[in-house]
Motif scaffolding. Structure first.
Motif, mmCIF file in Angstrom:
data_model
loop_
_atom_site.group_PDB
_atom_site.id
_atom_site.type_symbol
_atom_site.label_atom_id
_atom_site.label_comp_id
_atom_site.label_asym_id
_atom_site.label_seq_id
_atom_site.Cartn_x
_atom_site.Cartn_y
_atom_site.Cartn_z
ATOM 1 N N ASN A 115 69.192 -19.569 43.047
ATOM 2 C CA ASN A 115 67.891 -19.266 42.444
ATOM 3 C C ASN A 115 66.749 -19.614 43.398
ATOM 4 O O ASN A 115 65.753 -18.912 43.457
ATOM 5 N N THR B 127 66.686 -16.894 46.253
ATOM 6 C CA THR B 127 66.259 -15.555 45.831
ATOM 7 C C THR B 127 64.827 -15.534 45.317
ATOM 8 O O THR B 127 64.294 -14.463 45.047
ATOM 9 N N ASP C 209 63.558 -17.175 42.500
ATOM 10 C CA ASP C 209 63.434 -17.220 41.042
ATOM 11 C C ASP C 209 62.184 -18.028 40.679
ATOM 12 O O ASP C 209 62.004 -19.150 41.154
#
Length: 146
Positions: free
Chosen positions: A61, A64, A66
């Motif tokens: 997370n 990427t 998030d």
């Protein structure tokens, strides 16, 4: 000259035909290469620097982008932002949750003497080992990202 002859591996002659291509599944699953070991520890180092209270499962997370994992990003230093950007280049393959979890499982099953981090059995937290070789390895990880 006979050019159709190609020498074959001696290993084929030493193993029974039924055993070729069959490695014990446990050794295939748990053994990490040196590169994989460094990658996992680099991911754990990044988490320790950016989100020290996050569980080890949180790395994909973070890589990427998030929004939930980046909510404290405004408070990070320039060095921490640089760590994240370089880690995204080096550890982009861990952006997929299943790849990271597989490597993390293999890391936790590996020999204790080779690891710089200790993972909790339930994978809710991790800590850096305090041994001298572990501190030196973490210094190298810092240099890789810094």
């Amino acid at each position: 000259m006979n050019t159709s002859y190609r020498p074959q591996s001696r290993l084929m002659y030493q193993m029974p035909t039924s055993a070729i291509g069959q490695l014990p599944s446990s050794s295939r699953r748990t053994a990490l290469s040196a590169r994989q070991l460094v990658d996992v520890e680099l991911g754990l180092f990044l988490l320790a620097q950016l989100q020290p209270t996050a569980p080890p499962d949180a790395l994909p997370n973070l890589l990427t982008g998030d929004p939930a994992s980046l909510r404290h990003a405004q408070q990070w230093t320039a060095k921490q932002h640089r760590y994240l950007n370089r880690a995204r280049l080096l550890l982009g393959h861990f952006g997929q949750q299943n790849t990271w979890l597989d490597q993390l499982d293999r890391y936790s099953l590996g020999p204790q003497g080779r690891k710089a981090y200790i993972l909790s059995p339930d994978r809710t937290h991790f800590t850096e080992k305090s041994l001298a070789f572990s501190r030196e390895r973490v210094t190298l990880l810092r240099q890789m990202l810094g």
